[in-house]
Motif scaffolding. Structure first.
Motif, short mmCIF file in Angstrom:
data_model
loop_
_atom_site.label_atom_id
_atom_site.label_comp_id
_atom_site.label_asym_id
_atom_site.label_seq_id
_atom_site.Cartn_x
_atom_site.Cartn_y
_atom_site.Cartn_z
N GLY A 184 0.78 -1.23 0.00
CA GLY A 184 0.00 0.00 0.00
C GLY A 184 0.81 1.28 0.00
O GLY A 184 0.24 2.37 -0.01
N ASP A 185 2.12 1.18 0.04
CA ASP A 185 2.99 2.36 0.01
C ASP A 185 3.71 2.43 -1.32
O ASP A 185 4.24 1.43 -1.80
N VAL A 186 3.77 3.61 -1.91
CA VAL A 186 4.56 3.82 -3.12
C VAL A 186 5.96 4.20 -2.66
O VAL A 186 6.16 5.20 -1.97
N LEU A 187 6.94 3.38 -3.03
CA LEU A 187 8.32 3.58 -2.59
C LEU A 187 9.22 3.96 -3.75
O LEU A 187 9.05 3.44 -4.86
N PRO A 188 10.19 4.84 -3.52
CA PRO A 188 11.16 5.16 -4.57
C PRO A 188 12.12 3.99 -4.77
O PRO A 188 12.47 3.29 -3.82
N ASP A 189 12.52 3.77 -6.00
CA ASP A 189 13.46 2.71 -6.34
C ASP A 189 14.53 3.30 -7.25
O ASP A 189 14.55 3.03 -8.44
N PHE A 197 -1.16 6.35 -10.10
CA PHE A 197 -0.44 5.21 -9.53
C PHE A 197 -1.26 3.92 -9.54
O PHE A 197 -0.74 2.87 -9.94
N PRO A 198 -2.53 3.93 -9.12
CA PRO A 198 -3.29 2.66 -9.21
C PRO A 198 -3.39 2.13 -10.63
O PRO A 198 -3.32 0.92 -10.86
N PHE A 237 0.16 0.72 -11.66
CA PHE A 237 0.51 -0.53 -10.97
C PHE A 237 -0.52 -1.63 -11.21
O PHE A 237 -0.32 -2.76 -10.78
N LYS A 238 -1.62 -1.28 -11.87
CA LYS A 238 -2.71 -2.23 -12.13
C LYS A 238 -3.16 -2.89 -10.83
O LYS A 238 -3.28 -4.11 -10.73
N ALA A 239 -3.37 -2.04 -9.83
CA ALA A 239 -3.80 -2.51 -8.52
C ALA A 239 -4.80 -1.52 -7.94
O ALA A 239 -4.85 -0.36 -8.37
N ASP A 281 -0.32 5.19 -0.35
CA ASP A 281 0.32 6.22 0.45
C ASP A 281 1.61 6.65 -0.24
O ASP A 281 2.49 5.82 -0.50
N THR A 282 1.74 7.93 -0.55
CA THR A 282 2.90 8.43 -1.28
C THR A 282 3.83 9.26 -0.39
O THR A 282 4.69 9.98 -0.90
N ALA A 283 3.69 9.17 0.93
CA ALA A 283 4.50 9.99 1.84
C ALA A 283 5.99 9.70 1.70
O ALA A 283 6.81 10.63 1.65
N ALA A 284 6.37 8.43 1.63
CA ALA A 284 7.80 8.08 1.51
C ALA A 284 8.37 8.59 0.19
O ALA A 284 9.49 9.11 0.14
N LEU A 285 7.59 8.48 -0.87
CA LEU A 285 8.03 8.97 -2.17
C LEU A 285 8.17 10.49 -2.14
O LEU A 285 9.13 11.05 -2.66
N ARG A 286 7.22 11.17 -1.53
CA ARG A 286 7.27 12.63 -1.44
C ARG A 286 8.50 13.10 -0.67
O ARG A 286 9.19 14.03 -1.08
N ARG A 287 8.82 12.44 0.45
CA ARG A 287 10.03 12.79 1.21
C ARG A 287 11.28 12.62 0.36
O ARG A 287 12.19 13.45 0.39
N PHE A 288 11.35 11.52 -0.39
CA PHE A 288 12.52 11.26 -1.23
C PHE A 288 12.65 12.34 -2.30
O PHE A 288 13.73 12.86 -2.54
N VAL A 289 11.55 12.68 -2.97
CA VAL A 289 11.58 13.67 -4.05
C VAL A 289 11.98 15.05 -3.50
O VAL A 289 12.77 15.75 -4.12
N GLU A 290 11.45 15.42 -2.34
CA GLU A 290 11.80 16.72 -1.76
C GLU A 290 13.26 16.76 -1.34
O GLU A 290 13.89 17.82 -1.39
N ARG A 291 13.81 15.60 -0.95
CA ARG A 291 15.21 15.56 -0.55
C ARG A 291 16.16 15.67 -1.74
O ARG A 291 17.20 16.31 -1.65
N VAL A 292 15.81 15.07 -2.87
CA VAL A 292 16.73 15.08 -4.01
C VAL A 292 16.52 16.28 -4.93
O VAL A 292 17.37 16.54 -5.77
#
Length: 92
Positions: A35-40, A68-69, A72-74, A79-90
């Motif tokens: 349920g979380d969208v993670l950066p890769d 995103f749904p 990902f075909k799901a 939840d995009t919080a982790a992705l948002r933190r990563f994008v704001e950091r880079v």
């Protein structure tokens, strides 16, 4: 030999936010995990990936368009919080 120069093909992907095609190296791969969208950033996590420009504007567009749904075909929402933190950091 034909004398042509052989340029290597550069893989292209489409940003799920702005829908623009760009080189794979310019985009950030994302995956969904419980349920979380993670950066890769290395592109090695298992699962179906979706690509987005590492910019808050494209991330906001993807969330607003519910991209995103679909990518990902799901079933969402994710939840995009982790992705948002990563994008704001880079993002400078």
């Amino acid at each position: 030999m034909s004398g042509r120069t052989h340029a290597r093909a550069c893989p292209e992907r489409t940003c799920v936010g702005c829908r623009e095609r760009a080189a794979k190296s310019e985009l950030l791969r994302t995956v969904v995990d419980e349920g979380d969208v993670l950066p890769d950033p290395r592109g090695t996590l298992p699962g179906r990936g979706a690509y987005v420009h590492p910019a808050p504007v494209c991330l906001d567009l993807a969330v607003r368009r519910r991209a995103f749904p679909r990518a990902f075909k799901a079933k969402g929402p994710f939840d995009t919080a982790a992705l948002r933190r990563f994008v704001e950091r880079v993002t400078p």
